[in-house]
Design an enzyme around this catalytic site. Structure first.
Site, PDB file in Angstrom:
ATOM      1  N   ARG A 147      11.264   5.977   3.203  1.00 54.85           N
ATOM      2  CA  ARG A 147      11.552   7.268   3.339  1.00 54.85           C
ATOM      3  C   ARG A 147      12.477   7.687   4.362  1.00 54.85           C
ATOM      4  NH1 ARG A 147       6.884  11.037   2.301  1.00 54.85           N
ATOM      5  NH2 ARG A 147       5.472   9.559   2.966  1.00 54.85           N
ATOM      6  N   ARG A 168       0.812  -1.318  -0.030  1.00 55.77           N
ATOM      7  CA  ARG A 168       0.033  -0.058   0.000  1.00 55.77           C
ATOM      8  C   ARG A 168       0.938   1.446   0.014  1.00 55.77           C
ATOM      9  NH1 ARG A 168      -4.946  -0.729   3.989  1.00 55.77           N
ATOM     10  NH2 ARG A 168      -4.689   1.479   4.098  1.00 55.77           N
ATOM     11  N   TYR A 216      12.095  -1.420  -3.482  1.00 54.42           N
ATOM     12  CA  TYR A 216      11.789   0.106  -3.778  1.00 54.42           C
ATOM     13  C   TYR A 216      13.027   0.782  -4.431  1.00 54.42           C
ATOM     14  CZ  TYR A 216       7.354   0.320  -1.515  1.00 54.42           C
ATOM     15  OH  TYR A 216       5.833  -0.103  -1.305  1.00 54.42           O
ATOM     16  N   ASP A 234       1.809   5.438  -0.305  1.00 54.19           N
ATOM     17  CA  ASP A 234       1.528   6.393   0.212  1.00 54.19           C
ATOM     18  C   ASP A 234       0.925   7.489  -0.737  1.00 54.19           C
ATOM     19  OD1 ASP A 234       1.567   5.624   2.934  1.00 54.19           O
ATOM     20  OD2 ASP A 234       3.734   6.475   3.159  1.00 54.19           O
TER      21      ASP A 234
END
Length: 285
Positions: A212, A61, A124, A63
């Site tokens: 992040r 999921r 990622y 952001d």
């Protein structure tokens, strides 16, 4: 917890990508903001002329503002609906969806497949440039500008100390009842053509803001504001550090999701639902 497909239904795997700029994340929201899940479910309902909405389950999921190149989801559809529409469904979705989200493949999932719980890793990429002139205008929606020169060797030295199974509470936004124990399988930086620094971040799963936050900590090392051992000390402290900056979402892209061989899908599905604890820590399962 059973994940059996209900009688009369078939599980369909969707491989998809999207530019996250104009989405309020993946998941549908009560306030009605535009989301990737909402767009695809609405399009699926429209092109199949269904009276009900069939809910998607996603591998990761993302952001608001985060992109995806290799996202995976599944949906359970009535067998007769799938039989009627499968040959033309991909093209019809392409005609209905906005151009910032694409479904590339629709396939019948093997037994035991769950897009979220069967996954064994997510990969990622976070892209940054320290070019003193800024970001290439054609890449500005996918690359962060960092207004300090970055020492990639120092960032990689700091990253090595974070790899492995740890409690990443210091780098995650806590959610009630959720564990922050994760196995970080890979974290490294490479300088790509054009001066872009690309972080590869691969783990069995991620908690909220983890990628992040890790990137933010490593950038502080790269520009000399913190020593190489600082990110590992933050990790060991186990609490959120106000000095860890959560970098902006537009530099982050979900690149790929990995799954085991078909015969191992169901076992992985069950295993991933267990709440983890580190060796020697309180709790079980």
């Amino acid at each position: 917890m059973s994940d059996d497909v209900q009688p009369g239904f078939v599980r369909i795997r969707l491989d998809l990508s999207y530019d996250g700029k104009d989405f309020s994340g993946w998941a549908k929201q009560a306030q009605g903001q535009r989301t990737v899940q909402g767009d695809i479910e609405d399009a699926l309902k429209t092109v199949t002329r269904s009276k009900e909405t069939y809910e998607l389950t996603v591998a990761g999921r993302t952001d608001a503002g985060v992109h995806a190149r290799g996202q995976v989801a599944h949906v359970d559809l009535p067998v007769d609906l799938w039989a009627e529409h499968q040959d033309k469904l991909l093209r019809r979705l392409a005609g209905r969806l906005s151009h910032d989200v694409r479904v590339w493949r629709l396939t019948e999932a093997p037994s035991g497949f769950n897009a979220r719980f069967s996954a064994i890793w997510r990969r990622y990429a976070y892209r940054v440039t320290d070019n003193p002139g800024g970001v290439d205008p054609l890449l500005r929606g996918h690359v962060l500008w960092h207004d300090w020169a970055l020492d990639m060797d120092a960032m990689n030295a700091a990253a090595e100390r974070l790899v492995g199974e740890h409690d990443f509470a210091a780098y995650c936004k806590r959610r009630e009842g959720a564990t922050t124990i994760r196995t970080l399988q890979e974290l490294r930086w490479e300088r790509r053509p054009g001066g872009i620094l690309e972080a590869t971040v691969k783990a069995d799963a991620f908690c909220h803001n983890m990628v992040r936050s890790l990137v933010g900590a490593l950038l502080f090392v790269g520009d000399g504001h913190r020593p190489v051992d600082w990110p590992a000390k933050v990790l060991a402290a186990g609490v959120r550090d106000s000095a860890v900056h959560v970098v902006r979402p537009h530099g982050l892209t979900l690149e790929e999701v990995g799954y085991p061989a078909d015969e191992l899908l169901a076992a992985r599905n069950r295993e991933a639902r267990n709440k983890r604890s580190l060796p020697g820590s309180a709790g079980c399962c």
